[in-house]
Design an enzyme around this catalytic site. Structure first.
Site, mmCIF file in Angstrom:
data_model
loop_
_atom_site.group_PDB
_atom_site.id
_atom_site.type_symbol
_atom_site.label_atom_id
_atom_site.label_comp_id
_atom_site.label_asym_id
_atom_site.label_seq_id
_atom_site.Cartn_x
_atom_site.Cartn_y
_atom_site.Cartn_z
ATOM 1 N N PRO A 11 0.794 -1.226 0.000
ATOM 2 C CG PRO A 11 -0.060 -1.087 2.145
ATOM 3 C CD PRO A 11 0.575 -2.050 1.193
ATOM 4 C CG ASN A 12 -0.166 4.205 1.513
ATOM 5 O OD1 ASN A 12 -1.184 4.725 1.060
ATOM 6 N ND2 ASN A 12 -0.149 3.612 2.688
ATOM 7 N NE ARG A 19 3.809 6.747 1.882
ATOM 8 C CZ ARG A 19 4.139 5.512 2.215
ATOM 9 N NH1 ARG A 19 4.654 4.703 1.311
ATOM 10 N NH2 ARG A 19 3.940 5.074 3.427
ATOM 11 C CE1 TYR A 24 8.828 5.234 2.987
ATOM 12 C CE2 TYR A 24 7.222 7.012 3.057
ATOM 13 C CZ TYR A 24 7.730 5.848 3.586
ATOM 14 O OH TYR A 24 7.172 5.285 4.697
ATOM 15 C CG ASN A 75 8.509 -1.760 0.107
ATOM 16 O OD1 ASN A 75 7.982 -1.897 1.213
ATOM 17 N ND2 ASN A 75 9.002 -0.602 -0.310
ATOM 18 C CB ALA A 78 1.744 -0.056 6.458
ATOM 19 C CD GLU A 99 11.454 -7.091 5.211
ATOM 20 O OE1 GLU A 99 12.172 -7.907 5.815
ATOM 21 O OE2 GLU A 99 10.580 -6.396 5.773
ATOM 22 C CG HIS A 101 11.364 -1.951 4.296
ATOM 23 N ND1 HIS A 101 9.988 -1.922 4.244
ATOM 24 C CD2 HIS A 101 11.696 -3.111 4.892
ATOM 25 C CE1 HIS A 101 9.517 -3.029 4.793
ATOM 26 N NE2 HIS A 101 10.527 -3.773 5.188
ATOM 27 N NE ARG A 108 10.081 6.235 8.482
ATOM 28 C CZ ARG A 108 9.117 5.964 7.582
ATOM 29 N NH1 ARG A 108 9.302 4.993 6.695
ATOM 30 N NH2 ARG A 108 7.997 6.653 7.583
HETATM 31 C C1 DQA Z 1 8.318 1.229 3.654
HETATM 32 C C2 DQA Z 1 8.427 1.404 5.162
HETATM 33 C C3 DQA Z 1 7.090 1.120 5.843
HETATM 34 O O1 DQA Z 1 7.201 1.297 7.247
HETATM 35 C C4 DQA Z 1 6.019 2.044 5.313
HETATM 36 O O2 DQA Z 1 4.776 1.704 5.890
HETATM 37 C C5 DQA Z 1 5.953 2.059 3.845
HETATM 38 C C6 DQA Z 1 7.187 2.068 3.077
HETATM 39 C C7 DQA Z 1 9.620 1.624 2.931
HETATM 40 O O3 DQA Z 1 9.782 1.258 1.774
HETATM 41 O O4 DQA Z 1 10.462 2.330 3.503
HETATM 42 O O5 DQA Z 1 4.877 2.140 3.254
HETATM 43 O O6 DQA Z 1 8.069 -0.141 3.374
#
Ligand code: DQA
Length: 151
Positions: A11-12, A19, A24, A75, A78, A99, A101, A108
Site C-alpha cells: 500500500p501507498n 509521498r 522516500y 516491499n 505497512a 525484503e 524498504h 523511524r
Molecule cells: C516502507 C516502510 C514502511 O514502514 C512504510 O509503511 C511504507 C514504506 C519503505 O519502503 O520504507 O509504506 O516499506
C-alpha cells in the site's frame, strides 16, 4: 527463458515521488520498475512488477509467484509490520525472498521496527532508496544461481 522475478509492492507505494519525498525520495514507482527491469534483463531475467493496496491480493500474488516465479522481492509497505498472512504466504513460496524498504525503518517510529516479512526473507535491503530495488534484483539473481548449484 528463466521464470520471472516477482517484485511485489504494498500500500501507498503507488504514491512514490509525491509521498513524503524527504523519507522516500523523488523516484516514482514506474521509474523503479524500469530500473529493476533493466537490471534483471541485463542478467537474462524478466520481472513481474506489481503494486496493490490490498493485503489479500499480495497473498494471491505470492501464490502465483510460488507456481510461476524464480524469486520474490517484496516491499509490503505497512503490511510488513502487521501481516501474518503475508508472512505465511512467504514461508510457503519456497523461492529466494528479498525484503526491500526504501527507508531505514530502524531509524523511524518503533512500530516499524518489527517486520513479519523479515522472518520469512533470505535477506533484507533497507534505507538505500530506489537503488535498493536494483540491489535486491542482484541479490535475487545470486540466490537463484546458488539454489541451482545446490539443487
Ligand atoms: C516502507 C516502510 C514502511 O514502514 C512504510 O509503511 C511504507 C514504506 C519503505 O519502503 O520504507 O509504506 O516499506
Amino acid at each position: 527463458m528463466p521464470k520471472p522475478i516477482y517484485i511485489l509492492n504494498g500500500p501507498n507505494l503507488n504514491l512514490l515521488g509525491k509521498r513524503e519525498p524527504e523519507i522516500y525520495g523523488t523516484t516514482t514507482l514506474a521509474e523503479i520498475e524500469a530500473m529493476s527491469a533493466a537490471r534483471a534483463e541485463a542478467a537474462g531475467f524478466r520481472v513481474v512488477f506489481r503494486q496493490t493496496a490490498r493485503e489479500g491480493e499480495l497473498v494471491e500474488w505470492l501464490h502465483d509467484a510460488r507456481e510461476n516465479g524464480a524469486a520474490v522481492i517484496i516491499n509490503a509497505g505497512a503490511y510488513s509490520h502487521t501481516s501474518v498472512a503475508i508472512h505465511d504466504a512467504l514461508r510457503a513460496v519456497d523461492l529466494p525472498v528479498v525484503e526491500v524498504h526504501l527507508s531505514n525503518v530502524h531509524r523511524r517510529e518503533s512500530f516499524r521496527h518489527h517486520s513479519f516479512v523479515s522472518a520469512a526473507a533470505d535477506g533484507i535491503i533497507m534505507g538505500l532508496g530506489a537503488h535498493g530495488y536494483e540491489l535486491a534484483v542482484d541479490a535475487a539473481i545470486a540466490l537463484i544461481a546458488k539454489a541451482a548449484r545446490t539443487a
